[in-house]
Scaffold this active site. Structure first.
Site, PDB file in Angstrom:
ATOM      1  CE  LYS A   1      14.362  -4.698  10.177  1.00 36.31           C
ATOM      2  NZ  LYS A   1      13.624  -5.396  11.260  1.00 36.31           N
TER       3      LYS A   1
ATOM      4  CB  THR B   1      -5.953  -3.049   9.864  1.00 35.32           C
ATOM      5  OG1 THR B   1      -6.778  -4.136   9.446  1.00 35.32           O
ATOM      6  CG2 THR B   1      -5.420  -3.386  11.259  1.00 35.32           C
ATOM      7  CG  ASP B   2     -11.026  -4.312   8.283  1.00 38.01           C
ATOM      8  OD1 ASP B   2      -9.912  -4.868   8.421  1.00 38.01           O
ATOM      9  OD2 ASP B   2     -11.833  -4.650   7.405  1.00 38.01           O
ATOM     10  CD  GLU B   3      -6.867  -8.504   9.965  1.00 37.64           C
ATOM     11  OE1 GLU B   3      -6.314  -9.083  10.909  1.00 37.64           O
ATOM     12  OE2 GLU B   3      -6.688  -8.810   8.777  1.00 37.64           O
TER      13      GLU B   3
ATOM     14  CB  ALA C   1       6.768   0.959   8.335  1.00 35.65           C
TER      15      ALA C   1
ATOM     16  CG  ASN D   1      -9.107  -7.909   3.625  1.00 34.89           C
ATOM     17  OD1 ASN D   1      -9.728  -7.698   4.649  1.00 34.89           O
ATOM     18  ND2 ASN D   1      -8.289  -8.933   3.491  1.00 34.89           N
TER      19      ASN D   1
ATOM     20  CE1 TYR E   1      -1.074  -6.224  10.636  1.00 36.89           C
ATOM     21  CE2 TYR E   1      -3.336  -7.024  10.498  1.00 36.89           C
ATOM     22  CZ  TYR E   1      -2.367  -6.097  10.162  1.00 36.89           C
ATOM     23  OH  TYR E   1      -2.699  -5.026   9.364  1.00 36.89           O
TER      24      TYR E   1
ATOM     25  CB  SER F   1       0.974  -5.728  16.961  1.00 34.93           C
ATOM     26  OG  SER F   1       0.690  -5.937  15.595  1.00 34.93           O
ATOM     27  CE  LYS F   2      -1.637  -1.654  11.562  1.00 38.11           C
ATOM     28  NZ  LYS F   2      -0.602  -0.791  10.930  1.00 38.11           N
TER      29      LYS F   2
ATOM     30  CB  ILE G   1      -0.979  -0.002   1.197  1.00 38.27           C
ATOM     31  CG1 ILE G   1      -1.774  -1.311   1.231  1.00 38.27           C
ATOM     32  CG2 ILE G   1      -1.938   1.185   1.098  1.00 38.27           C
ATOM     33  CD1 ILE G   1      -2.696  -1.456   2.421  1.00 38.27           C
TER      34      ILE G   1
ATOM     35  CD  GLU H   1       7.305  -7.969   9.908  1.00 35.33           C
ATOM     36  OE1 GLU H   1       6.727  -8.838   9.225  1.00 35.33           O
ATOM     37  OE2 GLU H   1       8.468  -7.594   9.677  1.00 35.33           O
TER      38      GLU H   1
ATOM     39  CE1 TYR I   1      -4.483 -20.796   4.413  1.00 32.81           C
ATOM     40  CE2 TYR I   1      -5.040 -18.839   5.693  1.00 32.81           C
ATOM     41  CZ  TYR I   1      -4.112 -19.592   4.989  1.00 32.81           C
ATOM     42  OH  TYR I   1      -2.824 -19.134   4.858  1.00 32.81           O
TER      43      TYR I   1
ATOM     44  N   GLY J   1      -7.865 -19.096  15.015  1.00 38.35           N
ATOM     45  CA  GLY J   1      -8.546 -17.846  15.415  1.00 38.35           C
ATOM     46  C   GLY J   1      -9.132 -17.068  14.251  1.00 38.35           C
TER      47      GLY J   1
HETATM   48  P1  NAD Z   1       3.363  -4.873   3.374  1.00 40.86           P
HETATM   49  O1  NAD Z   1       3.715  -6.021   4.267  1.00 40.86           O
HETATM   50  O2  NAD Z   1       3.144  -5.125   1.918  1.00 40.86           O
HETATM   51  O3  NAD Z   1       4.498  -3.751   3.472  1.00 40.86           O
HETATM   52  C1  NAD Z   1       5.068  -3.368   4.697  1.00 40.86           C
HETATM   53  C2  NAD Z   1       6.306  -2.519   4.389  1.00 40.86           C
HETATM   54  O4  NAD Z   1       6.844  -2.071   5.644  1.00 40.86           O
HETATM   55  C3  NAD Z   1       7.421  -3.294   3.674  1.00 40.86           C
HETATM   56  O5  NAD Z   1       7.985  -2.500   2.650  1.00 40.86           O
HETATM   57  C4  NAD Z   1       8.459  -3.528   4.776  1.00 40.86           C
HETATM   58  O6  NAD Z   1       9.792  -3.606   4.294  1.00 40.86           O
HETATM   59  C5  NAD Z   1       8.250  -2.291   5.635  1.00 40.86           C
HETATM   60  N1  NAD Z   1       8.687  -2.512   7.034  1.00 40.86           N
HETATM   61  C6  NAD Z   1       8.393  -3.564   7.840  1.00 40.86           C
HETATM   62  N2  NAD Z   1       8.992  -3.406   9.028  1.00 40.86           N
HETATM   63  C7  NAD Z   1       9.655  -2.216   8.983  1.00 40.86           C
HETATM   64  C8  NAD Z   1      10.449  -1.498   9.920  1.00 40.86           C
HETATM   65  N3  NAD Z   1      10.691  -1.978  11.156  1.00 40.86           N
HETATM   66  N4  NAD Z   1      10.967  -0.310   9.550  1.00 40.86           N
HETATM   67  C9  NAD Z   1      10.746   0.189   8.293  1.00 40.86           C
HETATM   68  N5  NAD Z   1      10.016  -0.465   7.354  1.00 40.86           N
HETATM   69  C10 NAD Z   1       9.479  -1.646   7.714  1.00 40.86           C
HETATM   70  O7  NAD Z   1       2.095  -4.199   4.043  1.00 40.86           O
HETATM   71  P2  NAD Z   1       0.818  -3.517   3.354  1.00 40.86           P
HETATM   72  O8  NAD Z   1      -0.165  -4.549   3.016  1.00 40.86           O
HETATM   73  O9  NAD Z   1       1.295  -2.574   2.330  1.00 40.86           O
HETATM   74  O10 NAD Z   1       0.243  -2.702   4.606  1.00 40.86           O
HETATM   75  C11 NAD Z   1       0.666  -1.374   4.872  1.00 40.86           C
HETATM   76  C12 NAD Z   1      -0.054  -0.863   6.094  1.00 40.86           C
HETATM   77  O11 NAD Z   1      -1.456  -0.874   5.865  1.00 40.86           O
HETATM   78  C13 NAD Z   1       0.173  -1.709   7.338  1.00 40.86           C
HETATM   79  O12 NAD Z   1       0.299  -0.848   8.437  1.00 40.86           O
HETATM   80  C14 NAD Z   1      -1.079  -2.559   7.454  1.00 40.86           C
HETATM   81  O13 NAD Z   1      -1.341  -2.872   8.797  1.00 40.86           O
HETATM   82  C15 NAD Z   1      -2.112  -1.617   6.892  1.00 40.86           C
HETATM   83  N6  NAD Z   1      -3.283  -2.223   6.224  1.00 40.86           N
HETATM   84  C16 NAD Z   1      -3.129  -3.166   5.260  1.00 40.86           C
HETATM   85  C17 NAD Z   1      -4.255  -3.658   4.585  1.00 40.86           C
HETATM   86  C18 NAD Z   1      -4.141  -4.685   3.480  1.00 40.86           C
HETATM   87  O14 NAD Z   1      -5.163  -5.165   2.996  1.00 40.86           O
HETATM   88  N7  NAD Z   1      -2.950  -5.028   3.021  1.00 40.86           N
HETATM   89  C19 NAD Z   1      -5.530  -3.178   4.922  1.00 40.86           C
HETATM   90  C20 NAD Z   1      -5.644  -2.219   5.938  1.00 40.86           C
HETATM   91  C21 NAD Z   1      -4.514  -1.749   6.563  1.00 40.86           C
HETATM   92  O1  DAU Z   2      -8.649  -6.331   6.768  1.00 38.46           O
HETATM   93  C1  DAU Z   2      -7.425  -5.722   6.578  1.00 38.46           C
HETATM   94  C2  DAU Z   2      -6.310  -6.741   6.649  1.00 38.46           C
HETATM   95  O2  DAU Z   2      -6.379  -7.504   5.463  1.00 38.46           O
HETATM   96  C3  DAU Z   2      -4.936  -6.099   6.813  1.00 38.46           C
HETATM   97  O3  DAU Z   2      -4.884  -5.429   8.047  1.00 38.46           O
HETATM   98  C4  DAU Z   2      -3.835  -7.160   6.730  1.00 38.46           C
HETATM   99  O4  DAU Z   2      -2.559  -6.533   6.760  1.00 38.46           O
HETATM  100  C5  DAU Z   2      -3.983  -7.901   5.415  1.00 38.46           C
HETATM  101  O5  DAU Z   2      -3.005  -8.935   5.332  1.00 38.46           O
HETATM  102  C6  DAU Z   2      -5.390  -8.503   5.303  1.00 38.46           C
HETATM  103  O6  DAU Z   2      -5.579  -9.544   6.289  1.00 38.46           O
HETATM  104  P1  DAU Z   2      -6.379 -10.900   5.941  1.00 38.46           P
HETATM  105  O7  DAU Z   2      -5.977 -11.944   6.911  1.00 38.46           O
HETATM  106  O8  DAU Z   2      -7.816 -10.637   5.757  1.00 38.46           O
HETATM  107  O9  DAU Z   2      -5.755 -11.188   4.460  1.00 38.46           O
HETATM  108  P2  DAU Z   2      -5.196 -12.520   3.764  1.00 38.46           P
HETATM  109  O10 DAU Z   2      -4.959 -12.162   2.340  1.00 38.46           O
HETATM  110  O11 DAU Z   2      -4.090 -13.130   4.534  1.00 38.46           O
HETATM  111  O12 DAU Z   2      -6.442 -13.495   3.842  1.00 38.46           O
HETATM  112  C7  DAU Z   2      -7.693 -13.134   3.296  1.00 38.46           C
HETATM  113  C8  DAU Z   2      -8.662 -14.277   3.570  1.00 38.46           C
HETATM  114  O13 DAU Z   2      -8.281 -15.404   2.778  1.00 38.46           O
HETATM  115  C9  DAU Z   2      -8.662 -14.759   4.999  1.00 38.46           C
HETATM  116  O14 DAU Z   2      -9.990 -15.130   5.369  1.00 38.46           O
HETATM  117  C10 DAU Z   2      -7.760 -15.994   4.987  1.00 38.46           C
HETATM  118  C11 DAU Z   2      -7.992 -16.554   3.594  1.00 38.46           C
HETATM  119  N1  DAU Z   2      -6.825 -17.247   2.992  1.00 38.46           N
HETATM  120  C12 DAU Z   2      -5.631 -16.597   2.963  1.00 38.46           C
HETATM  121  C13 DAU Z   2      -4.524 -17.202   2.409  1.00 38.46           C
HETATM  122  C14 DAU Z   2      -3.187 -16.500   2.397  1.00 38.46           C
HETATM  123  C15 DAU Z   2      -6.987 -18.514   2.427  1.00 38.46           C
HETATM  124  O15 DAU Z   2      -8.084 -19.066   2.431  1.00 38.46           O
HETATM  125  N2  DAU Z   2      -5.890 -19.093   1.869  1.00 38.46           N
HETATM  126  C16 DAU Z   2      -4.664 -18.512   1.854  1.00 38.46           C
HETATM  127  O16 DAU Z   2      -3.689 -19.134   1.357  1.00 38.46           O
END
Ligand code: NAD
Ligand code: DAU
Length: 339
Positions: A34, A125-127, A82, A182, A153, A156-157, A12, A84, A210, A278
């Protein structure tokens, strides 16, 4: 305006930097990342030569390094992406999640306090709201929904969110928080549902769903999330939380079947595997506040967004094939080998 974006080599954050530099060509963006397994400099390759962009490899927990950068760059706004971010990894090893997601947030906000009460935005995040039951489609997450987390996760958020609100109340730091559903779109790391299923389907590999595949997620095209954050940093009310989502709830199994259909692959690739521990049942955002206060609405429908996303993965095979040929292989084997 000068903006520090953390985590910009990730999914993102990277999309945000592309969007932001195009939307505000006179602003300067400094990216701190990082470069963990989830960070890819190739995501930022299109902007590396932009004179208004600077990349700095730095851990957000590195207080000395972060403070030195703030002293040098004197940012107006800080946006903290940034983190995990993968739930499954947090179940395997929570510690790094607490470090980066909570301590890293603290360090970034301390830097904002130290260098002039800088405007700070936390990408959450909505989580943090936990999950909703499948049989109550009338229920949605609002900003008033109690924090009630399920995984290391999301905990921690949530911890980071509470710290952000505490820094506002205690120190008067000008903060906002966005809690998005998501995301999907380009540069999405192939450990997450949609890019994993696209990559596996293209290789005719099993598609690991899953449990029964009936868990529901509320999908938003990543650019719509980027636009929401841009609006919040400009017009959002200080101290407020904004939920971001586009009322696009789908069951995992229906997403996977749709990907099979779009790619012309057989549904027989679908393999049901042991459920996530969970596992949250349903996420669903009520975006009324950001719509009413800031006029935000999603612009990309899921039907268009998923087509654009699949096309991006077809056109950019080198980006994701490089990722799945490295450390990711060990991860995949460990996570899915005996599932
Ligand atoms: P991502 O895992 O793709 O990217 C995370 C980035 O942070 C990476 O580039 C990584 O190198 C960097 N990073 C990790 N630890 C670091 C540290 N200690 N110092 C500096 N950089 C560091 O994550 P994403 O999916 O792009 O999510 C970005 C943000 O949005 C997160 O805070 C996540 O909680 C939030 N979010 C994600 C989603 C989603 O659907 N992916 C939805 C809602 C919120
Ligand atoms: O809702 C926002 C969150 O969405 C963000 O905060 C997280 O950073 C982001 O990773 C995402 O979390 P989810 O756990 O919802 O996303 P993920 O893509 O891991 O999984 C989406 C759904 O699909 C979840 O119900 C688990 C399922 N799944 C996931 C994987 C990786 C499977 O069924 N098979 C899989 O292999």
């Amino acid at each position: 305006m000068k903006v520090i974006v953390t985590g910009g080599a990730g999914f993102i954050g990277g999309n945000f930097i592309h969007y932001y530099l195009a939307a505000h060509p006179d602003d300067r963006v400094v990216c701190i990342d990082k470069l963990t397994y989830a960070g890819n400099l190739s995501t930022l390759a299109p902007v590396m030569e932009n004179e208004n962009f600077r990349f700095v490899k730095l851990d957000i927990c590195d207080r000395e390094g972060v403070f030195a950068l703030f002293e040098e760059e004197k940012p107006d706004v800080v946006i903290n992406f940034a983190a995990e971010s993968h739930v499954d990894r947090s179940i395997e090893n929570p510690e790094i999640f607490l470090r980066t997601n909570i301590i890293g947030t603290e360090v970034m906000m301390d830097a904002c306090r130290r260098f002039g009460n800088i405007r700070y935005h936390q990408v959450s995040t909505d989580e943090v709201y936990g999950d909703l039951p499948l049989d109550r489609p009338d229920l949605f997450f609002t900003e008033e929904t109690p924090i009630h987390t399920s995984s290391p996760y999301s905990s921690s958020k949530a911890g980071a969110d509470l710290l952000v609100l505490a820094y506002h109340r205690t120190y008067g730091l000008p903060v906002t928080i966005s809690r998005c559903s998501n995301n999907y779109g380009p540069y999405h790391f192939p450990e997450k549902l949609i890019p994993l299923m696209i990559a596996n389907a293209l290789a005719d590999k099993p598609l690991p769903v899953y449990g029964k595949g009936i868990n529901v997620r509320d999908w938003l095209y990543v650019e719509d999330h980027c636009k929401a954050i841009d609006l919040i940093i400009r017009k959002g009310r200080i101290g407020e939380v904004y939920n971001v989502g586009g009322h696009n709830e789908m069951r995992n199994i229906d997403i996977v079947k749709l990907i099979c259909k779009e790619l012309g692959k057989p549904e027989s690739l679908i393999t049901y595997v042991t459920d996530r521990k969970g596992h949250d049942m349903r996420y669903a955002i009520d975006p009324a506040k950001i719509h009413n206060e800031l006029g935000w609405l999603p612009e990309t429908t899921f039907a268009d967004g998923i087509k654009k996303t699949i096309q991006w993965y077809l056109d950019n095979k080198e980006w994701w094939q490089e990722i799945i040929s490295g450390e990711y292989r060990n991860y995949y084997e460990k996570m899915y080998g005996n599932r």
